[in-house]
Motif scaffolding. Structure first.
Motif, mmCIF file in Angstrom:
data_model
loop_
_atom_site.group_PDB
_atom_site.id
_atom_site.type_symbol
_atom_site.label_atom_id
_atom_site.label_comp_id
_atom_site.label_asym_id
_atom_site.label_seq_id
_atom_site.Cartn_x
_atom_site.Cartn_y
_atom_site.Cartn_z
ATOM 1 N N PRO A 99 33.541 19.182 -19.719
ATOM 2 C CA PRO A 99 32.413 18.964 -21.395
ATOM 3 C C PRO A 99 33.769 17.885 -22.062
ATOM 4 C CG PRO A 99 33.956 20.704 -20.664
ATOM 5 C CD PRO A 99 34.163 20.031 -18.957
ATOM 6 N N ILE A 100 33.914 16.663 -21.581
ATOM 7 C CA ILE A 100 34.484 15.810 -21.582
ATOM 8 C C ILE A 100 33.831 14.628 -22.439
ATOM 9 C CG2 ILE A 100 35.995 13.634 -20.967
ATOM 10 C CD1 ILE A 100 36.378 14.697 -18.471
ATOM 11 N N ASN A 101 34.176 14.110 -23.902
ATOM 12 C CA ASN A 101 33.132 13.816 -24.998
ATOM 13 C C ASN A 101 32.929 12.106 -23.998
ATOM 14 O OD1 ASN A 101 33.298 15.932 -27.504
ATOM 15 N ND2 ASN A 101 35.957 14.987 -26.298
ATOM 16 N N LEU A 102 31.947 12.054 -24.727
ATOM 17 C CA LEU A 102 31.486 10.443 -24.194
ATOM 18 C C LEU A 102 31.362 9.736 -25.602
ATOM 19 C CD1 LEU A 102 30.357 8.091 -21.849
ATOM 20 C CD2 LEU A 102 27.828 9.465 -22.668
ATOM 21 N N ALA A 103 32.142 8.541 -25.653
ATOM 22 C CA ALA A 103 31.682 7.637 -26.902
ATOM 23 C C ALA A 103 30.756 6.410 -25.860
ATOM 24 C CB ALA A 103 32.905 7.151 -27.851
#
Ligand code: SF4
Length: 355
Positions: free
Chosen positions: A213-217
């Motif tokens: 669940p790593i954030n994506l930008a």
């Protein structure tokens, strides 16, 4: 040549120590010194025997101890610090520490330089020199952690948004994040990690397969095709509507909302029409927009829009129910030098003028 111990997985360290004739439990002790106490000098590891410390010193190097802090820039508000680091091979990278209400966040670089050549970025001026290693990525967090640990604090968030395109150094970046996530290392939750890409679609898809669940930008910055290709040449290979589609798939599978970074450049991408178009592309998407008022680069014709224009842009997005924030102006006074510290250092080195 010495073996790098920093960033070495525990089982590998246990094997390496066994080969030196040392007991397995020593690996845990060394882990504790390195990653909890942030001590990077074997001589100070007081619960190891003198002969063992000597042997370790002869066998291993410890990267954070070998990285030189060449320059430090503190923001006037004291909340942001940027450091220019010289790696053992003489290459330089920038790392930034930000103090938020919720804790400390570090923005790390993933490559020396960058091949993406975004028009507004100094990191992409001369292309990528090389990828950073797992240890070099993790060490950027630990150089700040070592200082914070003395005050009983730790870094709690990592953003891979410094120089380089993380998806072009995929394996090292995600290995470093998984390493930092371990409870006996930095114990940073995946939800507190963000990877920012200029839109390398295969990288986004690979990230999705990791099921973390790593954030994506996404660095978007324009929603007119011609303009985006001008600002970000990557758009020619990976057109932004396809990037948004890939990011939406990521959001659906990870359950994490995607953040779209959008630098507001006066009279370039800040019109009402741009805001309307942006809203149209992101409507019904699991997305938020982070607007970044540009730091002026007069020689390139980049200026910061007036506050009224920024507010108008935000209000259009919000009218379309797009969650939009304007990046808190942390360290505005040092942001102006983003990527430029390294460029200046490289120039000085080339001329032999560095003190
Ligand atoms: S903005 Fe990011 S992707 Fe673009 S050149 Fe700079 S470091 Fe590379």
């Amino acid at each position: 040549m010495k073996t790098e111990i920093f960033g070495m997985p525990l089982p590998q360290l246990q094997t390496a120590l066994a080969e030196l004739g040392m007991k397995k439990f020593r690996a845990k002790q060394i882990y504790d010194w390195l990653y909890q106490k942030c001590v990077f000098d074997f001589a100070q590891m007081s619960n190891l025997g003198k002969a063992e410390r000597q042997l370790l010193q002869e066998t291993f190097s410890v990267l954070p101890a070998e990285i030189r802090v060449v320059r430090k820039l503190d923001s006037a508000d004291g909340l942001t610090q940027k450091i220019l680091l010289e790696l053992p091979d003489g290459n330089a990278i920038e790392t930034v520490l930000m103090h938020h209400d919720y804790g400390y966040s570090v923005c790390v670089s993933s490559q020396v330089g960058c091949d993406m050549h975004c028009a507004f970025c100094a990191s992409g001026l001369h292309g990528a020199v090389r990828n950073l290693t797992v240890a070099e990525i993790a060490a950027q967090v630990y150089l700040f952690d070592a200082r914070l640990a003395a005050a009983g604090e730790r870094v709690s968030r990592v953003v891979v948004m410094g120089s380089g395109e993380p998806m072009l150094n995929f394996d090292a970046v995600f290995e470093a994040l998984q390493f930092l996530h371990q409870p006996d290392v930095a114990n940073i939750g995946y939800r507190n990690m963000t990877v920012s890409t200029c839109g390398i679609i295969p990288g986004i898809q690979k990230m999705q397969k990791l099921e973390l669940p790593i954030n994506l930008a996404i660095s978007l910055h324009a929603v007119r095709n011609e303009l985006r290709s001008e600002l970000m040449p990557v758009n020619q290979g990976f057109p932004f509507p396809d990037v948004i589609a890939a990011a939406e798939e990521y959001a659906t599978s990870s359950g994490r909302q995607v953040t779209y970074e959008y630098i507001l450049l006066a009279d370039i991408n800040d019109s009402d029409r741009d805001a309307e178009l942006l809203a149209e592309y992101l409507r019904y998407k699991q997305a938020g927009v982070n607007l970044i008022p540009a730091n002026p680069v007069p020689e390139k014709g980049y200026f910061r829009p007036k506050m009224q224009r920024i507010e108008r842009f935000v209000s259009i997005l919000r009218r379309h129910r797009i969650h939009a924030t304007v990046r808190k102006e942390m360290g505005k006074d040092i942001n102006a030098a983003c990527g430029q510290l390294r460029a200046a250092f490289a120039g000085e080195k080339a001329q032999g003028t560095r003190s």
